[in-house]
Scaffold this motif. Sequence first.
Motif, mmCIF file in Angstrom:
data_model
loop_
_atom_site.group_PDB
_atom_site.id
_atom_site.type_symbol
_atom_site.label_atom_id
_atom_site.label_comp_id
_atom_site.label_asym_id
_atom_site.label_seq_id
_atom_site.Cartn_x
_atom_site.Cartn_y
_atom_site.Cartn_z
ATOM 1 N N LEU A 93 -9.496 62.615 57.481
ATOM 2 C CA LEU A 93 -10.856 62.755 58.006
ATOM 3 C C LEU A 93 -11.790 61.768 57.323
ATOM 4 N N TYR A 94 -11.588 61.544 56.021
ATOM 5 C CA TYR A 94 -12.387 60.528 55.331
ATOM 6 C C TYR A 94 -12.142 59.147 55.935
ATOM 7 N N ALA A 95 -10.850 58.880 56.293
ATOM 8 C CA ALA A 95 -10.507 57.592 56.882
ATOM 9 C C ALA A 95 -10.934 57.507 58.340
ATOM 10 N N THR A 96 -11.477 58.574 58.862
ATOM 11 C CA THR A 96 -12.015 58.576 60.222
ATOM 12 C C THR A 96 -13.519 58.347 60.216
ATOM 13 N N ILE A 97 -14.212 59.031 59.328
ATOM 14 C CA ILE A 97 -15.684 59.013 59.333
ATOM 15 C C ILE A 97 -16.230 57.624 59.015
ATOM 16 N N ILE A 98 -15.902 57.116 57.835
ATOM 17 C CA ILE A 98 -16.509 55.870 57.354
ATOM 18 C C ILE A 98 -16.101 54.653 58.194
ATOM 19 N N PRO A 99 -14.811 54.474 58.531
ATOM 20 C CA PRO A 99 -14.447 53.310 59.355
ATOM 21 C C PRO A 99 -15.111 53.286 60.726
ATOM 22 N N LEU A 100 -15.296 54.457 61.354
ATOM 23 C CA LEU A 100 -15.983 54.481 62.644
ATOM 24 C C LEU A 100 -17.415 53.960 62.511
ATOM 25 N N GLN A 140 -14.896 71.004 50.724
ATOM 26 C CA GLN A 140 -16.188 70.895 51.396
ATOM 27 C C GLN A 140 -16.923 69.670 50.875
ATOM 28 N N GLY A 141 -17.537 68.922 51.798
ATOM 29 C CA GLY A 141 -18.312 67.763 51.396
ATOM 30 C C GLY A 141 -17.819 66.484 52.045
ATOM 31 N N LEU A 142 -18.563 65.410 51.779
ATOM 32 C CA LEU A 142 -18.304 64.119 52.411
ATOM 33 C C LEU A 142 -17.587 63.180 51.440
ATOM 34 N N LEU A 160 -20.002 66.806 59.910
ATOM 35 C CA LEU A 160 -20.644 68.121 60.003
ATOM 36 C C LEU A 160 -19.614 69.239 59.821
ATOM 37 N N LEU A 161 -18.427 69.060 60.391
ATOM 38 C CA LEU A 161 -17.362 70.045 60.225
ATOM 39 C C LEU A 161 -17.023 70.229 58.751
ATOM 40 N N LEU A 162 -16.910 69.126 58.002
ATOM 41 C CA LEU A 162 -16.575 69.211 56.583
ATOM 42 C C LEU A 162 -17.690 69.863 55.778
ATOM 43 N N MET A 163 -18.910 69.698 56.216
ATOM 44 C CA MET A 163 -20.041 70.270 55.493
ATOM 45 C C MET A 163 -20.221 71.758 55.781
#
Length: 587
Positions: free
Chosen positions: A79-86, A262-264, A364-367
């Motif tokens: 998920l981290y590799a999804t958020i920032i690269p997008l 939980q968190g970004l 938002l899901l992670l938060m």
Amino acid sequence: MSDSDSSPPVPEPGRIAHRESSDKQTGWGRWFPGLRALREYKLAWLRYDIMAGLVLTTMLVPVGIAYAVASGVPGIYGLYATIIPLLAYALFGPSRILVLGPDSSLAAVILAVVLPLSGGDPQRAIALAGMMAIVSGAVCILAGIARLGFITELLSKPIRYGYMNGIAVTVLISQLPKLFGFSIETDGPFRNLWSISTSVLDGKTNWATFTIGAVTLAVILLLKNYKRIPSILIAVAGATVVVAVLDLAERAGVSVLGSLPQGLPAFAIPWITRDDIVPVLIGGCAVALVSFADTSVLSRVYAARTRTYVDPNQEMAGLGFANLAAGFFQGFPISSSSSRTPVAEAAGARTQLTGVVGALAVALLLMVAPNLLQDLPNSALAAVVIASAIGLIEVDDLKRIYRIQRWEFWLSIACTIGVAVLGAIEGIGLAIVIAVIEFLWDGWRPYSAVLGQAEGVRGYHDIRRYPDASLIPGLVLFRWDAPLFFANAELFNDRVLDAVAASPTPVRWLVVAAEPVTSVDVTSADMLAELDETLHAAGIKLCVAEMKDPVKDKLKRFGLFARFGESAFFPTMDDAVTRYLEINPVQ
């Protein structure tokens, strides 16, 4: 609402999209396509992008987690590799609706580096994978700056098919133990198959786990042709609900994902040891090659659909910045997605804002709800990866290649076996070596022909194809179907002398039909000088017809133009033959 308000601008019918050179895009406009797109953004597109982004999110979450696990790192990092690269690609990427993120085509390459070096330590695994992303990003950016966007064209279609089929087989085999609910020692695809078979026969299968995974895989495969139905979401959500309601994790030992942190993602430099540098560098370069090959193909497909031009060099740079962002924000190497991009398109995506909305939704899901996926079974994640691997396998076009050119088919099969036997990274090296050999072979041993005049056909033609063609006494017309370079220079010399020796009459002139000759190097230039000496000693004049001006310019630099004399060069074969007949009247 008019079409012009609701969809991206396209060229008028009958016109081709303008190819705006990146050299003309100065300042920030060249490096930040996202800002240019924002200036041209229409408010009417907003609702389409938001809706498409929310639909896309339903795939981003399960697929990101699944590919992370397949790559040897914990699911949260997918998920981290999804958020920032997008977000990074939305700013730096030139494609209108391309979706980037973790991908099955990279899983085997990443796993090949991470698994033996990490020793089972998750933090070490993500550090290694993160540094691979940084290496890959840096390579792509430098290649984009150097305008090397053409580099992936060096891999022919059969070789690309062979490599991807090998990757697909490797990824599929790696997920089978998770599908059956046991673990094995990883030691190559074929040894893994033997270990998997032995474990199944020994009764180690967890049948509840296998049933969940098999049903998930069946649902994905059955629904995949219905583009508007989120097959992965339906299958994974169903598997999660069944496991949670029946409490299969406790009662049947079904392995589940568990709670996500939980968190970004936070900025972090992925430190590795000195011993890791070489394998990480090799793996990062391999990732760069594979990811850009995939991305360039997918980018061209969707550029054609939206009738826009995408600069391949900027595409390479955009992919590089996305990988850099992934590496510095607890992610791992990413590529374009041939499964998520069609979902975004089918959902009505207009611009990269779709990816931004998807990234924010995942964040938002992670938060807010990190425990939402705690009962997600790992066998369902394996099913997602297996379905994607099956989608990578190319069969239909290979059948066509088998029918029309069998040696290229077997070349593809050899590449597949090489990847499956040697491993993903070694397989990339093998694919490149095969590609270079394939490229050189056509030039190394090209076709050549002696030409004659065929009755009823204008021009001069291969006497092997036209056995009744007549030869002009004392004149040999020789055609060479390749550039002249060091590898084929000696062969050219031999074939010219063979053509002279095979002439039924004493030879006065030898004319090289040089239109197919696109280049001459120093080695072949020296060979031509020696050939001229040999022919001159035998009383034969060496002439050239139809040579392209850039090649002729090279001969001038090499001193050959002056050596042969301007009278030895003719614009057409007819001119050469006419001049020969003026000097040497024959019947």
